[in-house]
Design a protein around this motif. Sequence first.
Motif, mmCIF file in Angstrom:
data_model
loop_
_atom_site.group_PDB
_atom_site.id
_atom_site.type_symbol
_atom_site.label_atom_id
_atom_site.label_comp_id
_atom_site.label_asym_id
_atom_site.label_seq_id
_atom_site.Cartn_x
_atom_site.Cartn_y
_atom_site.Cartn_z
ATOM 1 N N ASP A 341 -3.197 -1.769 3.880
ATOM 2 C CA ASP A 341 -2.703 -2.176 5.195
ATOM 3 C C ASP A 341 -3.641 -1.695 6.306
ATOM 4 O O ASP A 341 -3.732 -2.333 7.361
ATOM 5 C CB ASP A 341 -1.312 -1.588 5.437
ATOM 6 C CG ASP A 341 -0.252 -2.227 4.557
ATOM 7 O OD1 ASP A 341 -0.609 -3.036 3.689
ATOM 8 O OD2 ASP A 341 0.935 -1.897 4.739
ATOM 9 N N SER A 342 -4.298 -0.560 6.096
ATOM 10 C CA SER A 342 -5.204 -0.035 7.117
ATOM 11 C C SER A 342 -6.366 -0.983 7.392
ATOM 12 O O SER A 342 -7.032 -0.861 8.427
ATOM 13 C CB SER A 342 -5.757 1.325 6.685
ATOM 14 O OG SER A 342 -6.497 1.218 5.479
ATOM 15 N N MET A 343 -6.591 -1.947 6.499
ATOM 16 C CA MET A 343 -7.680 -2.902 6.683
ATOM 17 C C MET A 343 -7.202 -4.232 7.245
ATOM 18 O O MET A 343 -8.011 -5.127 7.465
ATOM 19 C CB MET A 343 -8.410 -3.125 5.360
ATOM 20 C CG MET A 343 -9.214 -1.928 4.880
ATOM 21 S SD MET A 343 -10.506 -1.429 6.044
ATOM 22 C CE MET A 343 -11.589 -2.872 6.013
ATOM 23 N N TRP A 344 -5.905 -4.382 7.492
ATOM 24 C CA TRP A 344 -5.407 -5.657 8.019
ATOM 25 C C TRP A 344 -6.081 -6.005 9.340
ATOM 26 O O TRP A 344 -6.599 -7.109 9.518
ATOM 27 C CB TRP A 344 -3.891 -5.576 8.206
ATOM 28 C CG TRP A 344 -3.110 -5.818 6.954
ATOM 29 C CD1 TRP A 344 -3.581 -5.732 5.673
ATOM 30 C CD2 TRP A 344 -1.735 -6.168 6.851
ATOM 31 N NE1 TRP A 344 -2.580 -6.006 4.778
ATOM 32 C CE2 TRP A 344 -1.431 -6.268 5.474
ATOM 33 C CE3 TRP A 344 -0.727 -6.380 7.780
ATOM 34 C CZ2 TRP A 344 -0.154 -6.606 5.015
ATOM 35 C CZ3 TRP A 344 0.555 -6.714 7.327
ATOM 36 C CH2 TRP A 344 0.834 -6.825 5.961
ATOM 37 N N SER A 486 0.878 -1.689 0.387
ATOM 38 C CA SER A 486 -0.401 -0.990 0.419
ATOM 39 C C SER A 486 -0.623 -0.260 -0.901
ATOM 40 O O SER A 486 0.325 0.139 -1.584
ATOM 41 C CB SER A 486 -0.458 -0.007 1.585
ATOM 42 O OG SER A 486 -1.792 0.260 1.954
ATOM 43 N N HIS A 487 -1.885 -0.064 -1.239
ATOM 44 C CA HIS A 487 -2.275 0.580 -2.491
ATOM 45 C C HIS A 487 -2.603 2.035 -2.207
ATOM 46 O O HIS A 487 -3.434 2.342 -1.364
ATOM 47 C CB HIS A 487 -3.502 -0.150 -3.051
ATOM 48 C CG HIS A 487 -3.901 0.277 -4.421
ATOM 49 N ND1 HIS A 487 -3.083 0.126 -5.518
ATOM 50 C CD2 HIS A 487 -5.056 0.838 -4.885
ATOM 51 C CE1 HIS A 487 -3.721 0.557 -6.593
ATOM 52 N NE2 HIS A 487 -4.903 1.011 -6.230
ATOM 53 N N GLY A 488 -1.944 2.952 -2.906
ATOM 54 C CA GLY A 488 -2.139 4.364 -2.646
ATOM 55 C C GLY A 488 -1.274 4.814 -1.488
ATOM 56 O O GLY A 488 -1.733 4.930 -0.360
ATOM 57 N N ILE A 489 0.022 5.077 -1.750
ATOM 58 C CA ILE A 489 0.969 5.287 -0.657
ATOM 59 C C ILE A 489 1.259 6.757 -0.379
ATOM 60 O O ILE A 489 1.848 7.079 0.655
ATOM 61 C CB ILE A 489 2.291 4.531 -0.912
ATOM 62 C CG1 ILE A 489 2.958 4.989 -2.211
ATOM 63 C CG2 ILE A 489 2.031 3.031 -0.936
ATOM 64 C CD1 ILE A 489 4.330 4.350 -2.457
ATOM 65 N N THR A 490 0.847 7.663 -1.257
ATOM 66 C CA THR A 490 1.159 9.069 -1.018
ATOM 67 C C THR A 490 0.274 9.682 0.055
ATOM 68 O O THR A 490 0.541 10.794 0.513
ATOM 69 C CB THR A 490 1.026 9.895 -2.306
ATOM 70 O OG1 THR A 490 -0.283 9.709 -2.864
ATOM 71 C CG2 THR A 490 2.070 9.476 -3.324
ATOM 72 N N HIS A 520 6.353 2.095 5.383
ATOM 73 C CA HIS A 520 5.615 2.779 6.442
ATOM 74 C C HIS A 520 5.382 1.798 7.596
ATOM 75 O O HIS A 520 5.628 0.604 7.465
ATOM 76 C CB HIS A 520 4.285 3.326 5.914
ATOM 77 C CG HIS A 520 3.349 2.265 5.420
ATOM 78 N ND1 HIS A 520 3.394 1.774 4.135
ATOM 79 C CD2 HIS A 520 2.354 1.598 6.033
ATOM 80 C CE1 HIS A 520 2.466 0.856 3.985
ATOM 81 N NE2 HIS A 520 1.820 0.724 5.122
ATOM 82 N N ALA A 521 4.896 2.300 8.696
ATOM 83 C CA ALA A 521 4.746 1.468 9.890
ATOM 84 C C ALA A 521 3.828 0.281 9.632
ATOM 85 O O ALA A 521 2.762 0.418 9.022
ATOM 86 C CB ALA A 521 4.195 2.309 11.032
ATOM 87 N N THR A 522 4.245 -0.892 10.107
ATOM 88 C CA THR A 522 3.424 -2.095 9.981
ATOM 89 C C THR A 522 2.204 -1.971 10.900
ATOM 90 O O THR A 522 2.334 -1.508 12.038
ATOM 91 C CB THR A 522 4.241 -3.334 10.384
ATOM 92 O OG1 THR A 522 5.396 -3.409 9.553
ATOM 93 C CG2 THR A 522 3.415 -4.610 10.213
ATOM 94 N N PRO A 523 1.035 -2.378 10.420
ATOM 95 C CA PRO A 523 -0.158 -2.293 11.282
ATOM 96 C C PRO A 523 0.010 -3.094 12.568
ATOM 97 O O PRO A 523 0.739 -4.081 12.616
ATOM 98 C CB PRO A 523 -1.261 -2.898 10.406
ATOM 99 C CG PRO A 523 -0.771 -2.758 9.006
ATOM 100 C CD PRO A 523 0.721 -2.892 9.085
ATOM 101 N N LYS A 524 -0.678 -2.646 13.597
ATOM 102 C CA LYS A 524 -0.697 -3.367 14.868
ATOM 103 C C LYS A 524 -2.128 -3.803 15.174
ATOM 104 O O LYS A 524 -3.074 -3.116 14.807
ATOM 105 C CB LYS A 524 -0.175 -2.469 15.998
ATOM 106 C CG LYS A 524 1.312 -2.149 15.899
ATOM 107 C CD LYS A 524 1.754 -1.285 17.064
ATOM 108 C CE LYS A 524 3.276 -1.150 17.100
ATOM 109 N NZ LYS A 524 3.837 -0.602 15.873
#
Length: 525
Positions: A341-344, A486-490, A520-524
């Motif tokens: 998700d950090s790459m969205w 997302s992949h790797g959630i911990t 977790h929070a949706t990307p903005k």
Amino acid sequence: MRRTAVFGSAGTLIAGTLILGALTAPAAGAATSHGRDDEAAGAAVAADRAARAGIDWMDCPADWGLEKPIQCGFVTVPLDYARPNGKKIKIAVDRIAATGTPAERQGALLYNPGGPGGSGLKFPRRVTTKNAIWANAAKAYDFVGFDPRGVGHSAPISCVDPTEFVKGPKADPVPDSEADKLAQRKLAAEYAKGCAEKSGDMLPFMTTRNTARDLDVVRAALGEKKLNYVGVSYGTYLGAVYGTLYPNHVRRMVVDSVVNPDKNNIWYEANLGQDIAFEGRLKDWMNWVAQHDDAYHLGKTYTEVQQQWVTLRAAAKKSPLGGKVGPAELIGFFQNAPYYDSMWAPVAEAWSAYAAGDPQPLIDSAAADLTDTAGNIASENGNAVYTAVECADAAWPTSWNKWNADNSRLHKKYPFMTWANAWMNLPCATWSTPRQQPTQVKTGKGLPPVLIAQSERDAATPYEGAVQLHKAFKGSRLITEKNAGSHGITNLVNPCINSKVETYLLTGKLDSKDVTCEPHATPKP
């Protein structure tokens, strides 16, 4: 499981896939010529030696990129556990001491980030970079990372020249004709031949079981009676195999984003399953892009955004962007969005700039950086290890007709990753070093409860994997992050997950039943 390679010219790869190969016959005394009892006995010998030898800790080499007070060292293991007095290799390890009081310390916590082919040496940097999620665990544990056998600083293997490996643009992974498929198959054979020529002595022993044995030797060298472990992605399969081989050596185990350990899934079916899951998560992301059309201007509906992808892909196929980015490179870059998700937003921003008439951000993001020598060596090495481990771990279909039929069928509904993934793995169709039967993952005597964390819509390791490991490891607990992928959630900020992982690591306590957490929070944008 992380993949980033597809075949291009001269037997080299690109972001997205691998291929077929005819490797040389194994040397006499290769792994499969011995029984697992011999290997178990050899592993016990190696662990006993390591416990006596310990680790000679020192400041890390400057080019490892690991700042003080992180320390580095090596642990010696047999190449072939059936011959513990034979050839040895060294496993690179690093650590940072627990930050709490002596009374708070609970031992060492080892980490594997996935792959196969990923390095865990950056794990102690979660302390030096003050990662708040792990701060309390760091009070109790020395954080210990390692390069698995064949990776990085641990007897690294290679299959092709790293510069050639990253050079682009590569051939479009989606074939237009039987001739395109034949060309990819030939490139696969060249790649596999390169693996044999450059790393043939290592290939028979590049298995998950041997890496699990290495992990136990590292445990012994650290002076730990039992293992505390966090594994992500492929690291979950490594943990599952370790827990099966050494159930009474496990103290605490967290597995995050789980490979389905069913022996019938390793590894051919696992990769077909990814093709379906990636398409679903790609759709999630494209829907998000459409919801934020005011920021990206790529379309107000999923259909409009998806058509923009088709148009972009066609343009790159007709004429590679900047002479460097063709369809294969685009897949390599765009697959980051379904992974994380950090790459969205970053992927959408580069794509939006291209659509607005500025192609440079997309070119810079997707094209290979030929000046990054260290990065390119690591990329090629990681791909070599990925191929070697998956090919050695299990028998693969040898019939091209089966590969062709399965991937042609899947491509019709799931076109984003299917052919790229097929070429990534096709070397295993003709891999001629010994292949073992996959480990039957199960609960052995003494295995404590294991904590499993998984998002519902993970693309790289579909949710069913967590369900299967939960069944295989009796007494385990499953945390499901619903409506997330997302992949790797911990390592993401989600108090529901973070608190349960922390409580387990610090106290060993698990919830009385499985838990579902909000996303977790949706990307903005």
